[in-house]
Write an enzyme that holds these catalytic residues in place. Sequence first.
Site, PDB file in Angstrom:
ATOM      1  N   TYR A  33      17.043 -21.609 -28.497  1.00  0.00           N
ATOM      2  CA  TYR A  33      16.280 -20.437 -28.077  1.00  0.00           C
ATOM      3  C   TYR A  33      15.551 -20.733 -26.788  1.00  0.00           C
ATOM      4  CZ  TYR A  33      11.738 -22.315 -29.654  1.00  0.00           C
ATOM      5  OH  TYR A  33      10.591 -23.059 -29.798  1.00  0.00           O
ATOM      6  N   ARG A  52      16.861 -24.523 -18.444  1.00  0.00           N
ATOM      7  CA  ARG A  52      16.645 -25.284 -19.684  1.00  0.00           C
ATOM      8  C   ARG A  52      17.542 -24.742 -20.804  1.00  0.00           C
ATOM      9  NH1 ARG A  52      10.668 -25.661 -22.096  1.00  0.00           N
ATOM     10  NH2 ARG A  52      11.114 -23.480 -22.575  1.00  0.00           N
ATOM     11  N   ARG A 100      31.354 -21.268 -43.858  1.00  0.00           N
ATOM     12  CA  ARG A 100      30.380 -22.363 -43.865  1.00  0.00           C
ATOM     13  C   ARG A 100      31.059 -23.714 -43.942  1.00  0.00           C
ATOM     14  NH1 ARG A 100      27.295 -25.725 -47.005  1.00  0.00           N
ATOM     15  NH2 ARG A 100      25.200 -26.104 -46.178  1.00  0.00           N
ATOM     16  N   LYS A 148      15.898 -27.400 -27.073  1.00  0.00           N
ATOM     17  CA  LYS A 148      15.084 -26.313 -27.631  1.00  0.00           C
ATOM     18  C   LYS A 148      15.847 -25.647 -28.777  1.00  0.00           C
ATOM     19  CE  LYS A 148      11.814 -22.817 -26.003  1.00  0.00           C
ATOM     20  NZ  LYS A 148      10.662 -23.321 -26.747  1.00  0.00           N
ATOM     21  N   GLU A 180       3.442 -33.809 -28.807  1.00  0.00           N
ATOM     22  CA  GLU A 180       3.141 -32.529 -28.158  1.00  0.00           C
ATOM     23  C   GLU A 180       2.513 -31.599 -29.180  1.00  0.00           C
ATOM     24  OE1 GLU A 180       6.889 -30.802 -26.795  1.00  0.00           O
ATOM     25  OE2 GLU A 180       7.917 -31.736 -28.485  1.00  0.00           O
ATOM     26  N   LEU A 205       9.769 -31.663 -25.688  1.00  0.00           N
ATOM     27  CA  LEU A 205      10.448 -30.603 -24.944  1.00  0.00           C
ATOM     28  C   LEU A 205       9.977 -30.663 -23.485  1.00  0.00           C
ATOM     29  CD1 LEU A 205      12.248 -28.003 -25.491  1.00  0.00           C
ATOM     30  CD2 LEU A 205      10.100 -26.756 -25.197  1.00  0.00           C
TER      31      LEU A 205
END
Length: 285
Positions: A33, A52, A100, A148, A180, A205
């Site tokens: 994301y 990114r 799956r 991310k 972080e 990140l």
Amino acid sequence: MTRTAYLNGRFLPLDEARVPVMDRGFLFADGIYEVAAVLHGRLVDNAAHLARLDRSLSEIGIRNPHSAQEWERLETELVEKNGVREGLVYIQVTRGVAERDFSFPKGDVPATVVMFTQEKSIVANPLAESGAKAITVPDLRWKRRDIKSVALLAQVLAKQQASEAGVAEAFMIEDGVVTEGSSSTVFIVTKAGALVTRPLSHAILPGITRKAVLALAEETGLAFEERLINARELFEAAEAFYTSASAFVMPVVEIDGKTLGDGRPGPVAKRLRELYFAFAARDAG
Ligand code: PMP
């Protein structure tokens, strides 16, 4: 007003946007994301966010379905359709829908692309006036936090702990050092006046706001150090703050119930917040 989302090539009402149960984002958190701020109806530092996104996708072997130009056009259209003046755009790309199975699906399975906007007061945020409080929590995450990924369970639990403690953010600690925030980059200003944040690596990140703030510090002749921050140093700091696309620069005045400085936002955090606003307003045109 009905909110408009974007799903796989279509703009549609948010509550009609549906992703199949067999989507790998849902089953495996197999997706990436990105979040960029909107100020004055325009995207902030968006080229860096899209770079990114491209890197994150490439690190997990999902083909980026759009060029940066196409992404920006779609995001801009979504912001306009929702009439967002201040807030954010959320993008999610997953490995798509397939039976799956842990390994990647065979053949050319199209990625699932979702976007929506959220309205949020970023500039006039009362929390920035009073200063935010934070707690420290153990960092429970995997070893590729530079990606991310939508696998955010550890951050969800950290933020929930923060909420239950009545504070805004959780600073994650690993091996005695700060990694972080649960959704932000951590900075401190030492009593000797040094601005410090952790260097980039797989452990954190690469914050887009972090990068802009360090560039602004450099431009204004504010020296900074990229080094590990010992958890103990948090409590001895003159100031602390955290950065993210949705908070910009957020001063911190209390950590684990201990007051920092005089309990009010510090001068360096305030200055960098102002500089970042000016940068964001310039960038948003
Ligand atoms: N670290 C983590 C874990 C985050 O979730 C975020 C916010 N996405 C950040 C740092 C800050 O990154 P950015 O400045 O690009 O929003």
